[in-house]
Design a protein around this motif. Structure first.
Motif, mmCIF file in Angstrom:
data_model
loop_
_atom_site.group_PDB
_atom_site.id
_atom_site.type_symbol
_atom_site.label_atom_id
_atom_site.label_comp_id
_atom_site.label_asym_id
_atom_site.label_seq_id
_atom_site.Cartn_x
_atom_site.Cartn_y
_atom_site.Cartn_z
ATOM 1 N N ILE A 78 0.855 -1.179 0.000
ATOM 2 C CA ILE A 78 0.000 0.000 0.000
ATOM 3 C C ILE A 78 0.891 1.228 0.000
ATOM 4 O O ILE A 78 2.026 1.183 0.479
ATOM 5 C CB ILE A 78 -0.948 0.011 1.227
ATOM 6 N N SER A 79 0.389 2.331 -0.553
ATOM 7 C CA SER A 79 1.170 3.558 -0.545
ATOM 8 C C SER A 79 1.323 4.051 0.888
ATOM 9 O O SER A 79 0.437 3.864 1.728
ATOM 10 C CB SER A 79 0.486 4.635 -1.398
ATOM 11 N N ASP A 80 2.457 4.698 1.148
ATOM 12 C CA ASP A 80 2.726 5.255 2.479
ATOM 13 C C ASP A 80 2.590 4.196 3.576
ATOM 14 O O ASP A 80 2.036 4.475 4.648
ATOM 15 C CB ASP A 80 1.784 6.435 2.775
ATOM 16 N N LEU A 81 3.056 3.000 3.299
ATOM 17 C CA LEU A 81 3.055 1.958 4.328
ATOM 18 C C LEU A 81 3.935 2.427 5.478
ATOM 19 O O LEU A 81 5.047 2.897 5.253
ATOM 20 C CB LEU A 81 3.596 0.642 3.763
ATOM 21 N N PRO A 82 3.445 2.352 6.721
ATOM 22 C CA PRO A 82 4.248 2.818 7.858
ATOM 23 C C PRO A 82 5.638 2.195 7.865
ATOM 24 O O PRO A 82 5.783 0.995 7.664
ATOM 25 C CB PRO A 82 3.435 2.353 9.072
ATOM 26 N N THR A 83 6.648 3.030 8.089
ATOM 27 C CA THR A 83 8.020 2.517 8.081
ATOM 28 C C THR A 83 8.210 1.433 9.130
ATOM 29 O O THR A 83 8.994 0.512 8.939
ATOM 30 C CB THR A 83 9.024 3.657 8.340
ATOM 31 N N GLU A 84 7.471 1.540 10.250
ATOM 32 C CA GLU A 84 7.581 0.517 11.284
ATOM 33 C C GLU A 84 7.163 -0.847 10.745
ATOM 34 O O GLU A 84 7.742 -1.869 11.075
ATOM 35 C CB GLU A 84 6.692 0.868 12.488
ATOM 36 N N LEU A 85 6.140 -0.853 9.874
ATOM 37 C CA LEU A 85 5.649 -2.119 9.343
ATOM 38 C C LEU A 85 6.545 -2.655 8.232
ATOM 39 O O LEU A 85 6.683 -3.857 8.064
ATOM 40 C CB LEU A 85 4.213 -1.959 8.833
ATOM 41 N N VAL A 86 7.142 -1.758 7.454
ATOM 42 C CA VAL A 86 8.054 -2.218 6.406
ATOM 43 C C VAL A 86 9.190 -3.014 7.038
ATOM 44 O O VAL A 86 9.545 -4.102 6.581
ATOM 45 C CB VAL A 86 8.625 -1.024 5.615
ATOM 46 N N ALA A 87 9.740 -2.496 8.139
ATOM 47 C CA ALA A 87 10.832 -3.190 8.819
ATOM 48 C C ALA A 87 10.341 -4.469 9.483
ATOM 49 O O ALA A 87 10.983 -5.513 9.397
ATOM 50 C CB ALA A 87 11.463 -2.260 9.857
#
Length: 441
Positions: A272-281
């Motif tokens: 999804i666009s603007d996926l929270p950086t916390e979740l990407v990691a």
């Protein structure tokens, strides 16, 4: 008057706002489409009733309250009239802004990151998924806690202390969160190690891995179910699938000459666009299945008005994960059943000309056979199966066999002779057997 049910009693009345910064927006999407996606996100969270939505255009965000005085009062009146309990802001909101808005409007407020974290917390089912969500939530909470106590920092001094109660509270909360994050990382490390062992075991099995990726709600799980006969949750809802699902499956033999190829198919969390950086990691370990894939199927909702923008978001995330550019990739243009017959026919003609594109409907099954052929052709190249040169002569009217050869990706060049077409090929023994089996049909 009927008594409200327990569900109605628990449902929060929600209002969705997309702040639009106009020319300052660093976004691909039109604000109306961004709002529609935010509403879809809100629908994915159980226990809320959406009673209003709006795009609010801002020249510049106010540091303390995001919105200016006039707009703040105007929105507040609408929220009061609609008896709103929860406001969802489709964008980043600082802890100070959140605290002030909640106080001014007398509501609970979630920004985009908070909303996505709530959805993930509700959907995660596997041990790894639960741990990843908890870790992401703590990482998000930690940054907000530090700033949330700034009003207490003014209490410092007066009694000779270096710090005051506010700073003490900040440090205590930070330590508690840090300790919990250390424990979660330790637990997650054990789970990831187990997944690595499973991945190493699969590497010894001579089955190629095919990973499904794509924007959330593009239809990956529906396609996964079609190809595997599995029963993975497939809903018209954002983030219907969070935890990775893998199945060993034998593809149908489209050539009719024997059994089809055996593969491991992997369904992944939607991007999804603007996926929270916390979740990407936090979800990197889950998405590592993509890194070990022999073939990637990028599933796109081709009927979506911003399908190109969604595809660009997926490409950015794949690049961020470190996916090798040399990995074979097929764009799967899904949901053609939602298009007009004319548009659908045009897309099918386009995919016939491009080996890297397959137009289909995972829901109805239209175009699925062509995708299976393309998967087989791409894996033949990716796995370096022995290929031999050949030449085939076809009548001008033999469009069916010509189409089969092009769809299999074995045609190197095509010439026009006096009596028909001459195709110069490079194919595997299995592709040759599949082509020869067409004569027996």
């Amino acid at each position: 008057m009927a008594e409200p049910t327990s569900t109605e009693e628990l449902a929060a009345r929600a209002w969705v706002i997309h702040p639009d910064l106009g020319s300052n927006r660093n976004q691909r999407r039109a604000p109306e489409h961004a709002l529609a996606e935010a509403v879809a996100l809100a629908h994915a969270l159980p226990g809320i009733e959406i009673v209003g939505t709006e795009v609010v255009r801002l020249r510049s965000p106010d540091a303390g309250r995001l919105f200016g005085k006039g707009k703040l009062a105007e929105i507040g009146q609408r929220l009061q009239d609609a008896e709103v309990d929860l406001v969802l802001i489709d964008g980043p909101v600082s802890p100070v802004q959140q605290r002030n808005l909640e106080k001014d409007w007398d509501v609970k407020l979630l920004d985009r990151t908070g909303l996505i974290l709530e959805i993930f917390a509700d959907r995660a089912r596997t041990r790894e998924g639960v741990l990843q969500v908890e870790l992401a939530a703590l990482s998000y909470q930690r940054t907000r806690l530090v700033r949330a106590w700034t009003h207490l920092e003014r209490q410092r001094g007066g009694l000779g202390f270096v710090g005051g109660p506010g700073e003490t509270q900040i440090e205590a909360d930070r330590r508690a969160i840090d300790d919990q994050m250390v424990r979660l990382r330790r637990q997650l490390g054990r789970v990831v190690k187990t997944r690595s062992l499973h991945r190493a075991a699969r590497a010894k099995v001579p089955y190629p891995i095919v990973a499904l990726v794509g924007y959330t709600n593009a239809g990956k799980s529906t396609l996964f179910n079609r190809l595997t006969g599995a029963d993975v949750l497939a809903k018209d809802m954002l983030f219907a699938t969070l935890d990775p699902t893998m199945r060993a499956v034998r593809l149908p033999d489209m050539g009719g000459g024997g059994q089809g190829r055996r593969i491991i198919l992997s369904d992944t969390v939607g991007f999804i666009s603007d996926l929270p950086t916390e979740l990407v990691a936090a979800f990197r370990a889950t998405l590592e299945e993509v890194l070990s894939a022999d073939l990637i199927l990028h599933v796109r909702d081709i009927s979506h008005p911003e399908t190109e923008e969604q595809a660009a978001d997926v490409a950015e995330i794949l690049e961020g994960l470190g996916v090798d550019e040399d990995v074979e990739l097929i764009e799967v243009w899904n949901k053609i059943d939602a298009l007009s017959p004319e548009t659908r026919a045009a897309l099918r003609r386009t995919d016939a000309r491009s080996e890297g594109v397959q137009a289909l409907s995972a829901l109805s099954g239209e175009g699925l056979d062509d995708l299976v052929l393309a998967i087989d052709a791409h894996l033949s190249r990716a796995l370096d199966e022995p290929r031999e040169a050949a030449m085939v002569a076809l009548d001008f009217a033999d469009g069916r066999r010509r189409a089969w050869l092009h769809e299999a990706g074995v045609v190197e060049r095509e010439e026009t002779g006096e009596k028909g077409l001459i195709l110069h090929l490079r194919w595997t023994a299995r592709q040759k057997a599949g082509f020869e089996a067409l004569d027996s049909e």
